[in-house]
Design a protein around this motif. Structure first.
Motif, PDB file in Angstrom:
ATOM      1  N   TRP A  84       0.837  -1.205   0.000  1.00  0.00           N
ATOM      2  CA  TRP A  84       0.000   0.000   0.000  1.00  0.00           C
ATOM      3  C   TRP A  84       0.873   1.257   0.000  1.00  0.00           C
ATOM      4  CZ3 TRP A  84      -3.350   1.474   4.899  1.00  0.00           C
ATOM      5  CH2 TRP A  84      -3.997   2.698   4.668  1.00  0.00           C
ATOM      6  N   ALA A  85       1.830   1.296   0.906  1.00  0.00           N
ATOM      7  CA  ALA A  85       2.698   2.471   1.074  1.00  0.00           C
ATOM      8  C   ALA A  85       4.148   2.009   0.972  1.00  0.00           C
ATOM      9  CB  ALA A  85       2.432   3.139   2.419  1.00  0.00           C
ATOM     10  N   SER A  86       4.638   1.913  -0.240  1.00  0.00           N
ATOM     11  CA  SER A  86       5.979   1.384  -0.475  1.00  0.00           C
ATOM     12  C   SER A  86       7.043   2.177   0.286  1.00  0.00           C
ATOM     13  CB  SER A  86       6.303   1.429  -1.970  1.00  0.00           C
ATOM     14  OG  SER A  86       7.669   1.145  -2.195  1.00  0.00           O
ATOM     15  N   PRO A  87       8.010   1.496   0.899  1.00  0.00           N
ATOM     16  CA  PRO A  87       9.119   2.211   1.552  1.00  0.00           C
ATOM     17  C   PRO A  87       9.874   3.121   0.584  1.00  0.00           C
ATOM     18  CG  PRO A  87       9.104  -0.101   2.197  1.00  0.00           C
ATOM     19  CD  PRO A  87       8.095   0.040   1.097  1.00  0.00           C
ATOM     20  N   ALA A  88       9.774   2.838  -0.711  1.00  0.00           N
ATOM     21  CA  ALA A  88      10.436   3.689  -1.705  1.00  0.00           C
ATOM     22  C   ALA A  88       9.836   5.090  -1.735  1.00  0.00           C
ATOM     23  CB  ALA A  88      10.332   3.048  -3.092  1.00  0.00           C
ATOM     24  N   TYR A  89       8.603   5.248  -1.220  1.00  0.00           N
ATOM     25  CA  TYR A  89       7.963   6.563  -1.161  1.00  0.00           C
ATOM     26  C   TYR A  89       8.524   7.429  -0.040  1.00  0.00           C
ATOM     27  CZ  TYR A  89       4.122   4.545  -4.003  1.00  0.00           C
ATOM     28  OH  TYR A  89       3.370   3.951  -4.972  1.00  0.00           O
ATOM     29  N   ALA A  90       9.211   6.826   0.922  1.00  0.00           N
ATOM     30  CA  ALA A  90       9.651   7.554   2.120  1.00  0.00           C
ATOM     31  C   ALA A  90      10.796   8.508   1.801  1.00  0.00           C
ATOM     32  CB  ALA A  90      10.078   6.570   3.201  1.00  0.00           C
ATOM     33  N   GLU A  91      10.841   9.604   2.555  1.00  0.00           N
ATOM     34  CA  GLU A  91      11.958  10.536   2.441  1.00  0.00           C
ATOM     35  C   GLU A  91      13.238   9.855   2.936  1.00  0.00           C
ATOM     36  OE1 GLU A  91      11.812  13.366   1.049  1.00  0.00           O
ATOM     37  OE2 GLU A  91       9.784  14.176   1.224  1.00  0.00           O
ATOM     38  N   ASP A  92      14.389  10.333   2.446  1.00  0.00           N
ATOM     39  CA  ASP A  92      15.666   9.724   2.813  1.00  0.00           C
ATOM     40  C   ASP A  92      15.933   9.791   4.314  1.00  0.00           C
ATOM     41  OD1 ASP A  92      16.115   9.151   0.160  1.00  0.00           O
ATOM     42  OD2 ASP A  92      17.354  10.927  -0.205  1.00  0.00           O
ATOM     43  N   TRP A  93      15.444  10.842   4.968  1.00  0.00           N
ATOM     44  CA  TRP A  93      15.718  11.035   6.391  1.00  0.00           C
ATOM     45  C   TRP A  93      14.775  10.240   7.291  1.00  0.00           C
ATOM     46  CZ3 TRP A  93      11.102  12.725   8.072  1.00  0.00           C
ATOM     47  CH2 TRP A  93      10.329  13.518   7.217  1.00  0.00           C
ATOM     48  N   ASP A  94      13.792   9.588   6.696  1.00  0.00           N
ATOM     49  CA  ASP A  94      12.740   8.947   7.477  1.00  0.00           C
ATOM     50  C   ASP A  94      13.181   7.581   8.001  1.00  0.00           C
ATOM     51  OD1 ASP A  94      10.294   8.777   8.669  1.00  0.00           O
ATOM     52  OD2 ASP A  94       9.124   8.764   6.819  1.00  0.00           O
ATOM     53  N   ASN A  95      12.376   7.023   8.895  1.00  0.00           N
ATOM     54  CA  ASN A  95      12.647   5.712   9.481  1.00  0.00           C
ATOM     55  C   ASN A  95      11.343   4.923   9.490  1.00  0.00           C
ATOM     56  OD1 ASN A  95      14.163   3.690  10.677  1.00  0.00           O
ATOM     57  ND2 ASN A  95      13.817   4.431  12.756  1.00  0.00           N
ATOM     58  N   VAL A  96      11.163   4.062   8.498  1.00  0.00           N
ATOM     59  CA  VAL A  96       9.898   3.347   8.351  1.00  0.00           C
ATOM     60  C   VAL A  96      10.133   1.842   8.345  1.00  0.00           C
ATOM     61  CG1 VAL A  96       8.876   5.263   7.062  1.00  0.00           C
ATOM     62  CG2 VAL A  96       9.972   3.390   5.811  1.00  0.00           C
ATOM     63  N   GLY A  97       9.033   1.100   8.483  1.00  0.00           N
ATOM     64  CA  GLY A  97       9.115  -0.356   8.478  1.00  0.00           C
ATOM     65  C   GLY A  97       9.039  -0.919   9.882  1.00  0.00           C
ATOM     66  N   LEU A  98       9.563  -2.127  10.061  1.00  0.00           N
ATOM     67  CA  LEU A  98       9.571  -2.774  11.371  1.00  0.00           C
ATOM     68  C   LEU A  98      10.681  -2.161  12.216  1.00  0.00           C
ATOM     69  CD1 LEU A  98       8.438  -5.037  13.202  1.00  0.00           C
ATOM     70  CD2 LEU A  98      10.193  -6.544  12.228  1.00  0.00           C
ATOM     71  N   LEU A  99      10.307  -1.478  13.291  1.00  0.00           N
ATOM     72  CA  LEU A  99      11.269  -0.780  14.144  1.00  0.00           C
ATOM     73  C   LEU A  99      11.526  -1.510  15.454  1.00  0.00           C
ATOM     74  CD1 LEU A  99      10.132   2.925  13.653  1.00  0.00           C
ATOM     75  CD2 LEU A  99      11.642   1.526  12.236  1.00  0.00           C
TER      76      LEU A  99
END
Length: 258
Positions: A24-39
């Motif tokens: 739905w929301a591909s990690p490729a959409y995230a800004e370079d400075w962001d921290n997404v996914g399984l944390l």
């Protein structure tokens, strides 16, 4: 009576949920400075209950524990900056103590079709919504033209921003076309197409407010422009995984306005 066991092939694991979110929301959409996914947590952990939230705080984790959730999915990352010390008041400590996993879908969910900015635009009643070239802003038209003060008041009503929580500047002419960006949208002012009459975002820093602009600007509150994504995520998860129990965290803005 012998307990009923769920076949291993029918067990939903965190990896499966993450794959759904990434679709739905591909990690490729995230800004370079962001921290997404399984944390926090492990990919192969089985899941039966999930809580969605805007933020992961200690009170939210308490809600998730009471609900029996193994996973919290939040918009804002619980781990964003480097952590040099982990004390007992940090949410990450409480996640670990309760063996609870955390997934963040942040700027990737802002850009995603049907994500935060699409939900915001629809919540404001915009029509003919399309995505700007930067992939983040959503642009649409109002049902009828309105004055800048009317748009500010409308945003306050529809987003439940408390009285005094709306900041706005008067562009000096009626508004028909509106661009929206949830959260902190000051970095994207230069991306606004020329035909946009007003720009609504969550917050603008003092020096980001354009002086003398013929465009109206509305800052409706970071929390209030994003919190509705928790319900949207819960609805989509419930549809994708009907065998799971999904709950939306009870949240409130972390600050008050007087």
């Amino acid at each position: 009576m012998k307990e009923r066991t769920v076949p291993m092939e029918n067990v939903v694991r965190i990896e499966t949920v993450l794959n759904f979110l990434n679709g739905w929301a591909s990690p490729a959409y995230a800004e370079d400075w962001d921290n997404v996914g399984l944390l926090a947590g492990c990919m192969d952990t089985p899941v039966t209950k999930i809580m969605t939230a805007l933020d992961i705080s200690v009170p939210i984790i308490k809600q998730a524990v009471d609900f029996g959730a193994e996973l919290i999915i939040s918009h804002h990352p619980v781990v964003f900056r480097e952590i040099k010390h982990l004390y007992g008041n940090h949410p990450l400590y409480h996640l670990a103590m309760n063996q609870m996993a955390a997934i963040a879908v942040h700027t990737n969910m802002d850009r995603a079709p049907g994500g935060v900015n699409d939900v915001l635009a629809k919540h404001l009643g915009l029509r003919d919504i399309y995505t700007a070239q930067n992939g983040l802003l959503r642009i649409g038209t109002l049902e009828k033209e309105m004055e800048p003060a009317e748009l500010a008041a409308l945003a306050g009503r529809l987003l439940d921003t408390p009285c005094g929580g709306i900041q706005w500047s008067d562009g000096g002419h009626p508004i028909k076309t509106v661009a929206v960006c949830s959260g902190a949208g000051g970095d994207y002012i230069e991306d606004l197409p020329d035909d946009v009459d007003a720009y609504l975002t969550g917050e603008l820093h003092y020096h980001e407010w354009p002086l003398g602009s013929k465009r109206t600007f509305v800052a409706a509150g970071h929390y209030y422009t994003e919190v509705m994504i928790s319900k949207e995520m819960a609805a989509r998860l419930a549809e994708a995984f009907p065998e799971l129990s999904i709950a939306v965290a009870e949240e409130s803005c972390p600050y008050m306005v007087c």
